[in-house]
Design a protein around this motif. Structure first.
Motif, PDB file in Angstrom:
ATOM      1  N   UNK A 143      88.507 -24.437   1.658  1.00  0.00           N
ATOM      2  CA  UNK A 143      87.868 -23.448   2.797  1.00  0.00           C
ATOM      3  C   UNK A 143      88.082 -24.021   4.175  1.00  0.00           C
ATOM      4  N   UNK A 144      88.099 -25.366   4.380  1.00  0.00           N
ATOM      5  CA  UNK A 144      88.230 -25.709   5.609  1.00  0.00           C
ATOM      6  C   UNK A 144      89.747 -25.502   6.283  1.00  0.00           C
ATOM      7  N   UNK A 145      90.645 -25.667   5.109  1.00  0.00           N
ATOM      8  CA  UNK A 145      92.114 -25.427   5.882  1.00  0.00           C
ATOM      9  C   UNK A 145      92.526 -24.004   5.739  1.00  0.00           C
ATOM     10  N   UNK A 146      91.798 -23.278   4.990  1.00  0.00           N
ATOM     11  CA  UNK A 146      92.110 -21.645   5.062  1.00  0.00           C
ATOM     12  C   UNK A 146      90.634 -20.872   5.227  1.00  0.00           C
ATOM     13  N   UNK A 147      89.949 -20.931   6.519  1.00  0.00           N
ATOM     14  CA  UNK A 147      88.814 -20.506   6.519  1.00  0.00           C
ATOM     15  C   UNK A 147      88.521 -19.030   6.184  1.00  0.00           C
ATOM     16  N   UNK A 148      89.605 -18.254   6.148  1.00  0.00           N
ATOM     17  CA  UNK A 148      89.696 -16.723   5.855  1.00  0.00           C
ATOM     18  C   UNK A 148      89.380 -16.649   4.143  1.00  0.00           C
TER      19      UNK A 148
END
Length: 333
Positions: A143-148
């Motif tokens: 979730x942090x690396x790919x927030x979308x």
């Protein structure tokens, strides 16, 4: 005279650096077993899944290094990014694979991932604004690396049609059976599951999750509070008492605790208590009401509701699935 099997799909498995080879070979075997079961069930109308393995060669070329139907033109209908044997923070970028997968997806290929393979799949950009799952321990990093990406680690498998993601490191069995059901039918899927002694798809990850507190946040005051809560089992606490113990105004304590741990103090306390209850349910035959009292819940019905919310299972069902204690096991002291 034997009937030649008609290929209904070609599933490509990615051999990226440090991927889990047991998933690669396990899926290959699972599909072979499913093919054999399908052949035995309908010997005059044989459908089969073709499996191929793909690796990046020098120059970035993605090449096939294994094929159950060598020589036939490739027509990849599904591509699977398997789990990784290293944590996502140590995984290298998979640009060549993600570009290759993106091109295949444009041509109609269904893309799949298992566990940390979701990070490889996410590099394509195709998970943006979609629900996806990964191993519960990697969910926050994804979730942090790919927030979308709409990360939902409570689910073992999310089938979004053209994108399928599976959660835990052994969830390749769930993915494999899901694809068998889609391609060869539910009867073949169930018989494959029976032969392999594995559960059919439909499990959730929540019962397997483990509470891992955040301790490296750098807030010494909150860390001391966490250590005290862990040592005391988080029994009979209040936000006011915790704030006083920390020497902070209540509003400031709440803000700093949530910022450091990701949870409110009451949620954090519930996680500690439920973790202790899970251990008691697994290792002893102590009655549920007594366990509830032992971990700090005077109301057993409230304990059951909280336990169900955190783990996805009621205490009795949790014990049935994960308990290892015999009838002679010693109860809680």
């Amino acid at each position: 005279m034997s009937t030649k099997a008609r290929t209904v799909a070609e599933i490509g498995l990615l051999l990226y650096p440090d991927c889990q080879l047991s998933a690669i070979y396990g899926l290959t075997d699972l599909f072979r077993i499913a093919n054999d079961i399908a052949r035995a069930a309908s010997p005059t109308d044989v459908h089969a899944i073709r499996v191929s393995h793909w690796r990046q060669e020098q120059g970035g070329l993605i090449a096939c290094i294994f094929d159950t139907d060598p020589g036939a033109p490739h027509a990849l209908t599904h591509v699977v990014a398997p789990p990784s044997l290293i944590v996502p923070e140590q995984m290298q970028k998979m640009t060549a694979f993600s570009d290759w997968m993106l091109g295949l997806h444009r041509g109609g290929t269904t893309l799949c991932s298992v566990c940390a393979g979701a990070f490889v799949l996410a590099e394509t950009g195709l998970l943006q604004d979609r629900a996806a799952t990964t191993h519960w321990a990697f969910a926050e990093t994804l979730a942090s690396r790919f927030p979308a990406v709409q990360v939902d680690a409570g689910r073992m498998l999310i089938d979004d049609g053209d994108i399928i993601t599976a959660g835990g490191i052994l969830a390749w069995t769930d993915l494999g059976l899901t694809l068998v059901e889609r391609l060869l039918g539910p009867s073949v899927m169930l018989n494959t599951a029976r032969f392999l002694l594995i559960d059919p798809p439909g499990r959730a990850q929540r019962p397997y999750e483990q509470f891992v507190p955040k301790l490296g946040h750098g807030d010494a005051v909150i860390l001391a509070t966490q250590h005290w809560m862990q040592a005391t089992g988080a029994k009979e606490i209040s936000v006011a008492a915790l704030a006083e113990r920390a020497g902070l105004e209540e509003r400031t304590f709440l803000r700093r605790f949530k910022q450091a741990t990701g949870l409110r103090p009451t949620e954090y306390a519930q996680q500690i208590r439920v973790a202790k209850a899970r251990e008691a349910l697994e290792l002893t035959r102590t009655p549920v009401d007594q366990i509830a009292w032992h971990v700090g819940y005077g109301d057993a019905s409230a304990f059951r509701r909280i336990f169900q919310r955190v783990t996805g299972l009621g205490p009795a069902e949790y014990r049935r699935r994960f308990g290892v204690a015999s009838e002679r096991s010693v109860a809680l002291a």
